[in-house]
Write a protein that holds these residues in place. Structure first.
Motif, PDB file in Angstrom:
ATOM      1  N   HIS A 193       0.855  -1.179   0.000  1.00 17.21           N
ATOM      2  CA  HIS A 193       0.000   0.000   0.000  1.00 17.21           C
ATOM      3  C   HIS A 193       0.892   1.230   0.000  1.00 17.21           C
ATOM      4  CE1 HIS A 193       1.018  -0.368   4.283  1.00 17.21           C
ATOM      5  NE2 HIS A 193       0.798   0.931   4.358  1.00 17.21           N
ATOM      6  N   GLY A 194       0.337   2.344  -0.419  1.00 14.55           N
ATOM      7  CA  GLY A 194       1.141   3.558  -0.466  1.00 14.55           C
ATOM      8  C   GLY A 194       0.290   4.768  -0.813  1.00 14.55           C
ATOM      9  N   PHE A 195       0.951   5.898  -0.952  1.00 11.46           N
ATOM     10  CA  PHE A 195       0.272   7.159  -1.234  1.00 11.46           C
ATOM     11  C   PHE A 195       0.271   7.469  -2.723  1.00 11.46           C
ATOM     12  CE2 PHE A 195       1.418   8.446   3.259  1.00 11.46           C
ATOM     13  CZ  PHE A 195       0.107   8.549   3.701  1.00 11.46           C
ATOM     14  N   ARG A 225       9.117   4.158   6.488  1.00 13.18           N
ATOM     15  CA  ARG A 225       9.570   3.768   7.829  1.00 13.18           C
ATOM     16  C   ARG A 225       8.448   3.812   8.858  1.00 13.18           C
ATOM     17  NH1 ARG A 225      15.147   3.649   7.749  1.00 13.18           N
ATOM     18  NH2 ARG A 225      16.134   4.761   6.016  1.00 13.18           N
ATOM     19  N   ALA A 226       7.645   4.865   8.838  1.00 11.73           N
ATOM     20  CA  ALA A 226       6.641   5.052   9.881  1.00 11.73           C
ATOM     21  C   ALA A 226       5.329   4.338   9.600  1.00 11.73           C
ATOM     22  CB  ALA A 226       6.379   6.553  10.074  1.00 11.73           C
ATOM     23  N   LEU A 227       4.989   4.136   8.331  1.00 11.90           N
ATOM     24  CA  LEU A 227       3.686   3.585   7.983  1.00 11.90           C
ATOM     25  C   LEU A 227       3.769   2.235   7.278  1.00 11.90           C
ATOM     26  CD1 LEU A 227       2.011   6.845   6.588  1.00 11.90           C
ATOM     27  CD2 LEU A 227       2.027   6.015   8.950  1.00 11.90           C
ATOM     28  N   GLY A 228       4.981   1.782   6.993  1.00 13.19           N
ATOM     29  CA  GLY A 228       5.119   0.518   6.279  1.00 13.19           C
ATOM     30  C   GLY A 228       4.664   0.591   4.840  1.00 13.19           C
ATOM     31  N   ALA A 229       4.615   1.792   4.256  1.00 10.95           N
ATOM     32  CA  ALA A 229       4.172   1.954   2.866  1.00 10.95           C
ATOM     33  C   ALA A 229       5.174   1.319   1.916  1.00 10.95           C
ATOM     34  CB  ALA A 229       3.993   3.435   2.546  1.00 10.95           C
ATOM     35  N   GLY A 230       4.663   0.823   0.792  1.00 11.06           N
ATOM     36  CA  GLY A 230       5.527   0.178  -0.184  1.00 11.06           C
ATOM     37  C   GLY A 230       5.801   1.016  -1.415  1.00 11.06           C
ATOM     38  N   PHE A 231       5.080   2.141  -1.568  1.00  8.94           N
ATOM     39  CA  PHE A 231       5.290   2.962  -2.757  1.00  8.94           C
ATOM     40  C   PHE A 231       4.722   4.358  -2.548  1.00  8.94           C
ATOM     41  CE2 PHE A 231       1.157   0.940  -3.340  1.00  8.94           C
ATOM     42  CZ  PHE A 231       0.357   1.972  -3.797  1.00  8.94           C
ATOM     43  N   VAL A 232       5.158   5.274  -3.407  1.00  9.10           N
ATOM     44  CA  VAL A 232       4.572   6.606  -3.551  1.00  9.10           C
ATOM     45  C   VAL A 232       4.387   6.840  -5.038  1.00  9.10           C
ATOM     46  CG1 VAL A 232       4.859   9.087  -3.259  1.00  9.10           C
ATOM     47  CG2 VAL A 232       5.630   7.533  -1.452  1.00  9.10           C
ATOM     48  N   GLN A 233       3.152   7.017  -5.463  1.00 12.37           N
ATOM     49  CA  GLN A 233       2.869   7.300  -6.873  1.00 12.37           C
ATOM     50  C   GLN A 233       2.723   8.799  -7.061  1.00 12.37           C
ATOM     51  OE1 GLN A 233      -0.170   5.016  -9.140  1.00 12.37           O
ATOM     52  NE2 GLN A 233      -0.987   7.024  -9.721  1.00 12.37           N
TER      53      GLN A 233
END
Length: 746
Positions: A193-195, A225-233
């Motif tokens: 998941h990511g932003f 690091r803080a949210l465990g996100a895997g990507f930024v689109q």
């Protein structure tokens, strides 16, 4: 009838279906204009007959097609005389010594091995070895000859852009680019998941009036690091056509000057290593520019001003002129030289266009002295006369490339599985650098768009010139490969806007309405093959924006090739025979496709808060964009929202109740996480309740498209520092992270 046949031979459709069961004929003069843009005269019956005869002669006489694309399990269709010798020149030019064909011979220099059609291969084939087999005896190689030695040999070649050479018994010789592509695009092994964010809208306390690559690196590092996100689109970072006095730069990231190079307006000036070495008057002026940038940032974040790209660039450009006076260190100079060598002619052309645009304006068709032709003698003289400015723009491209690399490193160092997801716009501005440098592969006098449909009876004209499919093939898809290679340098994934354009595009002749266009077909096998090759080399995931009218079979083929789709919650409904009566029901989570990026909204749609409250209907009403009475629009919108809220309630995803806006925003994301989607994207403005769309299709100056900073639910702009501290954002993303732990993808 002859014109229709001619159109068919060149991939030009003479009819289309705006709705199932309804066929519309394309106007004859449109067909003639489109064929003319492809270099085919179809204006009279005589010219049609001559064009058909030329095509037949060319098909009869050519030994090889313009370009050959192969992938595992799918051999190319080659019609070859018996006894034709086929050889491969490897992409790297190095001879291969493994494998040998029966009856084959190796040249004295050891670079090529050859044999004759009709001889069987033994021991497997490798680049440099013959590509012939016993089953090919002068007929046409088709897909059902998979046991054939020729297919085996093609399949054994390493992925790459090689050269195929053929010599017929009658002495005819031919060469063609040979693209050997993997069967599928790479896929991330884990669900993530990511932003999703428009970078210009993401201002931090260090921004110069709009978001920059330093802000992108910070967002990626923090969310990973803080949210465990895997990507930024992010939105396309392509270079824009510069503004002129009285004509500001078009802020849309989807009408770029060049898709091959990023825009230096995204640079974080203070992160350029030479910046800290400024001294004396240069340092004093740099400090003054820094103060002006702070004032510009404050005007956006605190005073309600719109993002002013031109004002930002004016400050950055002056600062960069100062920074350029600082000599590069030996190591930095070597890195810059490597970049120049790697990007080659494409970079030189782009930088020269930028230099000439500074002198003559960006409309290159009006440039004097033959400069409208990038290969003219006048342009050759201009290259010598503008060496310093050309080098300046090459240097800017290098700086931007290094900061893009740093942002992707920050993302991966933060534990992101994918990192940055870059966006490829569907085309380029007709006055821009790519249209100038690559005139031979763009269709002059044509624009791409969309035909009339149920949502837009007038169709769309996007004002972007299309690729010529014949010219792409003739170059071995080199411009397309170069474009992809540049974009994928620092990307974990690539989103392709209007991915259906790899199959066909709606061409609109200049001066005509979008309703008078027609579809032109591309070689999807080649377009997808080149995409798979470059994605394979870069190790990047590919996401296709497949919203809107999609030709039957296209989504299936994209899925087979490993291209993820785009699924937006509001559009995910079961359209059956009842749908005509307005009864298309929302899809339950288990009915969603797995190979997709799932989101609630996008940059072209209302924010989730606006959709839930109906604010977007009121906005469109104020701007005169509704096509039916306000009360009717409100009622229809309310029914759709109520259907989704009811489904969320039945699934137990709305414990806060339908009247809690923040709870409803959480609920729709809980829903996405129940689907099997490989990637789940959170529109960053949604996380803080922003009600305004970043872009409102159908508007130009009526709405501040592409110029809004991210804001909270009250419309107050928020800095990156305020975003990461937002309790509303943290509450949503804590839940997303809890419900979507990193796990193997389905």
């Amino acid at each position: 009838m002859g014109r229709a046949r001619l159109a068919e031979l060149h991939g030009v459709a003479t009819s289309y279906e705006p709705a199932p069961g309804r066929t519309v004929q394309v106007p004859e003069d449109t067909v003639v204009a489109v064929l003319a843009a492809l270099g085919v005269d179809a204006s009279t019956p005589e010219s049609v007959r001559e064009a058909l005869d030329r095509h037949a002669r060319r098909q009869r006489d050519q030994l090889l097609p313009p370009c050959v694309v192969v992938r595992p399990g799918k051999a190319p269709r080659l019609s070859l005389p018996q006894g034709t010798a086929l050889r491969v020149r490897p992409e790297d030019g190095a001879p291969h010594t493994r494998g040998r064909a029966a009856a084959g011979t190796r040249r004295a220099d050891g670079s090529l091995t050859e044999a004759r059609t009709g001889s069987a291969l033994t021991g497997g084939a490798h680049a440099g070895d013959v590509l012939t087999g016993g089953a090919l005896t002068g007929g046409v190689l088709t897909d059902d000859t998979t046991a054939d030695g020729l297919l085996t040999a093609f399949a054994a070649l390493p992925p790459g852009a090689h050269t195929l050479l053929a010599e017929a018994p009658d002495g005819r010789r031919a060469t063609a680019p040979l693209i050997v592509a993997p069967d599928r695009m790479p896929l991330s092994p884990v669900r993530s998941h990511g932003f999703l964010v428009q970078l210009y809208s993401l201002l931090s306390a260090r921004s110069w009036g709009m978001g920059d690559l330093g802000d992108l690196a910070d967002l990626a590092a923090w969310s990973g690091r803080a949210l465990g996100a895997g990507f930024v689109q992010i939105n396309p970072l392509h270079a824009a056509v510069p503004g002129t006095p009285g004509a500001p730069t078009d802020p849309s990231p989807y009408r770029p000057s060049s898709r091959r190079f990023p825009d230096p307006v995204h640079l974080r000036i203070e992160d350029v290593p030479e910046y800290v070495q400024l001294s004396g008057r240069a340092r004093e002026r740099a400090d003054q520019l820094l103060e002006a940038a702070a004032a510009l940032r404050t005007s956006v974040l605190r005073e309600g001003a719109l993002i002013d790209r031109d004002a930002v660039w004016a400050l950055k450009n002056e600062a960069l002129e100062l920074v350029r006076t600082v000599p590069l260190s030996p190591g930095r100079r070597a890195a810059y030289c490597d970049f120049l060598a790697e990007r080659g002619q494409a970079l030189e052309d782009h930088a020269l266009w930028c230099a000439l645009a500074e002198t003559h304006g960006p409309e290159w068709r009006t440039w004097p002295g033959g400069l409208a032709d990038p290969r003219s003698a006048g342009t050759a003289r201009a290259r010598a006369e503008h060496l310093d400015r050309t080098d300046f723009h090459c240097w800017l491209a290098w700086l931007t490339d290094t900061q893009l690399a740093a942002a992707q490193r920050a993302a991966r160092d933060a534990g992101m599985d994918i990192g940055l997801v870059h966006d490829l716009a569907v085309g380029v501005h007709p006055s821009g650098a790519d249209a100038w440098a690559l005139q031979d592969v763009f269709a002059s006098g044509m624009s791409i768009g969309a035909p009339p449909d149920a949502f837009n009876s007038r169709g769309q004209d996007w004002g972007l010139p299309p690729w010529r499919p014949d010219a792409l093939a003739a170059t071995g898809y080199a411009p397309y490969r170069d474009l992809l290679r540049g974009l994928l340098r620092h990307a974990g994934a690539l989103r392709i806007d209007h991915v259906m354009g790899l199959f066909r595009l709606w061409w609109v002749p200049e001066g005509r309405e979008p309703t008078e266009g027609c579809y032109v077909r591309y070689d999807a096998e080649a377009m997808l093959g080149v995409l798979a090759l470059e994605a394979h080399r870069a190790g990047t995931v590919v996401i296709g924006e497949d919203l809107g009218t999609v030709e039957p079979g296209v989504r299936d083929e994209l899925e087979r090739r490993g291209v993820l789709g785009t699924s937006v919650m509001w559009f995910e409904r079961h359209y059956d025979s009842a749908a005509a009566a307005g009864a298309a029901r929302p899809l339950s989570p288990g009915e969603w496709r797995a190979d997709c990026l799932a989101t609630v909204t996008t940059h072209d749609l209302p924010s989730t808060a606006a959709r839930l409250t109906g604010d977007h209907v009121e906005l469109r009403h104020r701007l005169g964009l509704l096509t039916r009475p306000l009360a009717e629009e409100r009622a229809s919108d309310a029914v759709e929202v109520a259907e989704w809220l009811a489904l969320l309630g039945r699934l137990g995803l709305l414990p806060e109740g339908p009247g809690d806006e923040e709870g409803a925003v959480k609920a729709v994301h809980r829903f996405l996480l129940r689907t099997p989607a490989r990637m789940v994207g959170v529109w960053l403005p949604d996380a803080v309740g922003d009600r305004r769309p970043q872009n409102l299709p159908g508007t130009w100056d009526q709405y501040p498209n592409w110029r809004l900073p991210i804001a909270d639910a009250e419309g107050r702009p928020m800095s990156l520092e305020e975003l990461v501290a937002s309790p509303r954002l943290r509450a949503l993303m804590d839940e997303v992270a809890r419900l979507a732990p990193r796990a193997p993808a389905p």
